[in-house]
Write a protein that holds these residues in place. Structure first.
Motif, PDB file in Angstrom:
ATOM      1  N   SER A  85      -3.960  43.913  44.845  1.00  0.00           N
ATOM      2  CA  SER A  85      -3.465  42.732  44.359  1.00  0.00           C
ATOM      3  C   SER A  85      -2.569  41.999  43.720  1.00  0.00           C
ATOM      4  CB  SER A  85      -4.471  42.000  44.057  1.00  0.00           C
ATOM      5  OG  SER A  85      -5.213  42.449  42.829  1.00  0.00           O
ATOM      6  N   VAL A  86      -1.613  41.907  43.116  1.00  0.00           N
ATOM      7  CA  VAL A  86      -1.111  41.207  42.430  1.00  0.00           C
ATOM      8  C   VAL A  86      -1.090  39.719  42.151  1.00  0.00           C
ATOM      9  CG1 VAL A  86       0.758  42.650  44.199  1.00  0.00           C
ATOM     10  CG2 VAL A  86       0.736  40.629  44.217  1.00  0.00           C
ATOM     11  N   ALA A  87      -0.488  39.438  40.418  1.00  0.00           N
ATOM     12  CA  ALA A  87      -1.033  38.336  39.907  1.00  0.00           C
ATOM     13  C   ALA A  87      -0.389  38.336  38.230  1.00  0.00           C
ATOM     14  CB  ALA A  87      -2.527  38.144  39.298  1.00  0.00           C
ATOM     15  N   SER A  88       0.673  37.116  38.160  1.00  0.00           N
ATOM     16  CA  SER A  88       0.302  36.681  36.787  1.00  0.00           C
ATOM     17  C   SER A  88       0.358  37.364  35.615  1.00  0.00           C
ATOM     18  CB  SER A  88       2.146  35.709  36.764  1.00  0.00           C
ATOM     19  OG  SER A  88       1.157  34.651  37.392  1.00  0.00           O
ATOM     20  N   THR A  89       0.983  37.069  34.353  1.00  0.00           N
ATOM     21  CA  THR A  89      -0.682  37.047  32.859  1.00  0.00           C
ATOM     22  C   THR A  89      -2.326  35.733  33.396  1.00  0.00           C
ATOM     23  OG1 THR A  89       1.790  38.175  32.180  1.00  0.00           O
ATOM     24  CG2 THR A  89      -0.559  36.994  30.931  1.00  0.00           C
ATOM     25  N   PHE A  90      -1.273  34.624  33.870  1.00  0.00           N
ATOM     26  CA  PHE A  90      -2.438  33.837  33.636  1.00  0.00           C
ATOM     27  C   PHE A  90      -3.073  33.404  34.760  1.00  0.00           C
ATOM     28  CE2 PHE A  90      -0.707  32.386  29.005  1.00  0.00           C
ATOM     29  CZ  PHE A  90      -1.842  33.259  28.677  1.00  0.00           C
ATOM     30  N   GLY A  91      -1.578  33.789  36.073  1.00  0.00           N
ATOM     31  CA  GLY A  91      -2.587  33.307  37.294  1.00  0.00           C
ATOM     32  C   GLY A  91      -2.754  33.720  38.156  1.00  0.00           C
ATOM     33  N   PRO A  92      -3.249  33.061  39.422  1.00  0.00           N
ATOM     34  CA  PRO A  92      -4.114  34.079  40.276  1.00  0.00           C
ATOM     35  C   PRO A  92      -4.794  34.749  40.930  1.00  0.00           C
ATOM     36  CG  PRO A  92      -3.330  32.469  41.560  1.00  0.00           C
ATOM     37  CD  PRO A  92      -2.914  32.003  40.245  1.00  0.00           C
ATOM     38  N   GLY A  93      -4.784  36.063  41.423  1.00  0.00           N
ATOM     39  CA  GLY A  93      -4.723  37.526  42.170  1.00  0.00           C
ATOM     40  C   GLY A  93      -4.429  36.964  43.578  1.00  0.00           C
ATOM     41  N   VAL A  94      -3.477  37.738  44.032  1.00  0.00           N
ATOM     42  CA  VAL A  94      -2.880  37.483  45.403  1.00  0.00           C
ATOM     43  C   VAL A  94      -3.458  38.667  46.269  1.00  0.00           C
ATOM     44  CG1 VAL A  94      -0.773  36.563  47.179  1.00  0.00           C
ATOM     45  CG2 VAL A  94      -0.861  35.957  45.001  1.00  0.00           C
ATOM     46  N   HIS A  95      -3.882  38.841  47.590  1.00  0.00           N
ATOM     47  CA  HIS A  95      -4.472  40.153  48.508  1.00  0.00           C
ATOM     48  C   HIS A  95      -2.979  40.497  48.674  1.00  0.00           C
ATOM     49  CE1 HIS A  95      -7.484  41.938  51.091  1.00  0.00           C
ATOM     50  NE2 HIS A  95      -7.186  43.255  50.323  1.00  0.00           N
ATOM     51  N   VAL A  96      -2.700  42.136  48.748  1.00  0.00           N
ATOM     52  CA  VAL A  96      -1.533  42.459  49.595  1.00  0.00           C
ATOM     53  C   VAL A  96      -1.941  43.181  50.562  1.00  0.00           C
ATOM     54  CG1 VAL A  96       0.481  43.655  49.020  1.00  0.00           C
ATOM     55  CG2 VAL A  96      -0.533  43.048  47.234  1.00  0.00           C
ATOM     56  N   ASP A  97      -0.762  43.104  51.528  1.00  0.00           N
ATOM     57  CA  ASP A  97      -1.905  43.815  53.209  1.00  0.00           C
ATOM     58  C   ASP A  97      -1.656  45.182  52.653  1.00  0.00           C
ATOM     59  OD1 ASP A  97      -2.086  44.558  56.016  1.00  0.00           O
ATOM     60  OD2 ASP A  97      -1.175  43.067  56.563  1.00  0.00           O
ATOM     61  N   LEU A  98      -2.304  46.291  52.607  1.00  0.00           N
ATOM     62  CA  LEU A  98      -1.786  47.346  52.738  1.00  0.00           C
ATOM     63  C   LEU A  98      -1.380  47.876  53.776  1.00  0.00           C
ATOM     64  CD1 LEU A  98      -5.635  49.156  51.694  1.00  0.00           C
ATOM     65  CD2 LEU A  98      -2.734  49.053  50.369  1.00  0.00           C
ATOM     66  N   ALA A  99      -1.131  47.508  55.274  1.00  0.00           N
ATOM     67  CA  ALA A  99      -1.026  47.965  56.230  1.00  0.00           C
ATOM     68  C   ALA A  99       0.999  47.823  56.445  1.00  0.00           C
ATOM     69  CB  ALA A  99      -1.712  47.099  57.684  1.00  0.00           C
ATOM     70  N   GLN A 100       1.098  47.080  55.726  1.00  0.00           N
ATOM     71  CA  GLN A 100       2.393  46.834  55.507  1.00  0.00           C
ATOM     72  C   GLN A 100       3.512  47.195  54.432  1.00  0.00           C
ATOM     73  OE1 GLN A 100       4.006  42.425  57.113  1.00  0.00           O
ATOM     74  NE2 GLN A 100       1.503  41.994  57.521  1.00  0.00           N
ATOM     75  N   PHE A 101       2.951  47.997  53.686  1.00  0.00           N
ATOM     76  CA  PHE A 101       3.605  48.843  52.785  1.00  0.00           C
ATOM     77  C   PHE A 101       4.976  49.522  53.164  1.00  0.00           C
ATOM     78  CE2 PHE A 101       0.266  47.747  49.522  1.00  0.00           C
ATOM     79  CZ  PHE A 101       1.221  47.163  48.133  1.00  0.00           C
TER      80      PHE A 101
END
Length: 248
Positions: free
Chosen positions: A232-248
């Motif tokens: 997942s990725v997120a900013s300091t106070f923001g919500p996490g966003v799930h990343v699709d592993l297959a698309q790396f």
């Protein structure tokens, strides 16, 4: 965001639901823009993180890799360092424990503070206004006395992260250029900063790709089955966003 596959994961998920319920209105509004059931393409995820960030400062963007590792096993504990191609967006204050020519080399490379016994004493007296500590091997007997102070803060020089070295010039230059350290926490998560919200998505993506490649290459030989459970990725106070592993 979190793959639920066992008691530990269910406990984590329940805890995060409780935490989210306690968040403020700005967080809740940001969360409404994120589809928590979806795994986004890496660049799309980063663009969304930038879009929903509501901090009044240039927030840090962080990635979290949830790994299928048993951190009670020494060979499954990840620890290392990597230089991000686009930097972190943060000015790093670097100190170096060295003597003689190595101290001069560190100063020439741009270290903010260089010293030996005097620097050890300064830290023992309570000074901790720095981000990275580097030491030559011959200084570690003295620096070792600072373990209880620097260890819990992740500032203790360590050969695994390239901060105990005779090549102080390279170590200082890399730290100034955007070198970050990573290690697994007790739950098998790796948290790494990848830049600032002010970075464009392509720069954040370049840094994220390097982190992903580094962690995948560091896979312990004893790990069986799925290694990276989710990202997942997120900013300091923001919500996490799930990343699709297959698309790396």
């Amino acid at each position: 965001m979190y793959q639920v596959g066992g008691k530990s994961d269910k406990t984590t998920f329940a805890r995060r639901k409780t935490q989210m319920a306690k968040r403020g209105k700005k967080y809740q509004d940001a969360l409404k823009q994120v589809d928590t059931t979806k795994a986004y393409a890496p660049k799309e995820a980063l663009e969304l993180v930038k879009k929903v960030d509501f901090a009044k400062f240039d927030a840090t963007v962080e990635t979290v890799f949830k790994l299928n590792v048993d951190t009670k096993q020494a060979d499954q504990q990840l620890r290392g360092a990597v230089v991000l191609p686009n930097g972190t967006g943060k000015e790093q204050t670097v100190i170096v424990f060295a003597k003689g020519q190595k101290a001069k080399d560190a100063q020439a490379a741009g270290a903010d503070v260089v010293g030996d016994d005097d620097l050890v004493q300064r830290i023992q007296d309570g000074w901790l206004d720095f981000d990275v500590a580097i030491a030559t091997p011959d200084m570690m007997a003295q620096v070792g006395r600072l373990g209880r102070v620097l260890g819990p803060k992740g500032l203790m020089p360590n050969p695994k992260t390239g901060t105990v070295t005779m090549d102080v010039t390279k170590a200082v230059e890399e730290s100034k250029a955007g070198k970050v350290t990573y290690r697994t926490d007790r739950d098998g998560n790796v948290h790494v900063p990848i830049g600032k919200v002010s970075f464009d998505a392509d720069k954040l993506l370049g840094n994220l790709n390097v982190i992903e490649d580094t962690i995948v290459r560091a896979r312990p030989a004893s790990v069986k089955g799925t290694y990276v459970k989710n990202v997942s990725v997120a900013s300091t106070f923001g919500p996490g966003v799930h990343v699709d592993l297959a698309q790396f």
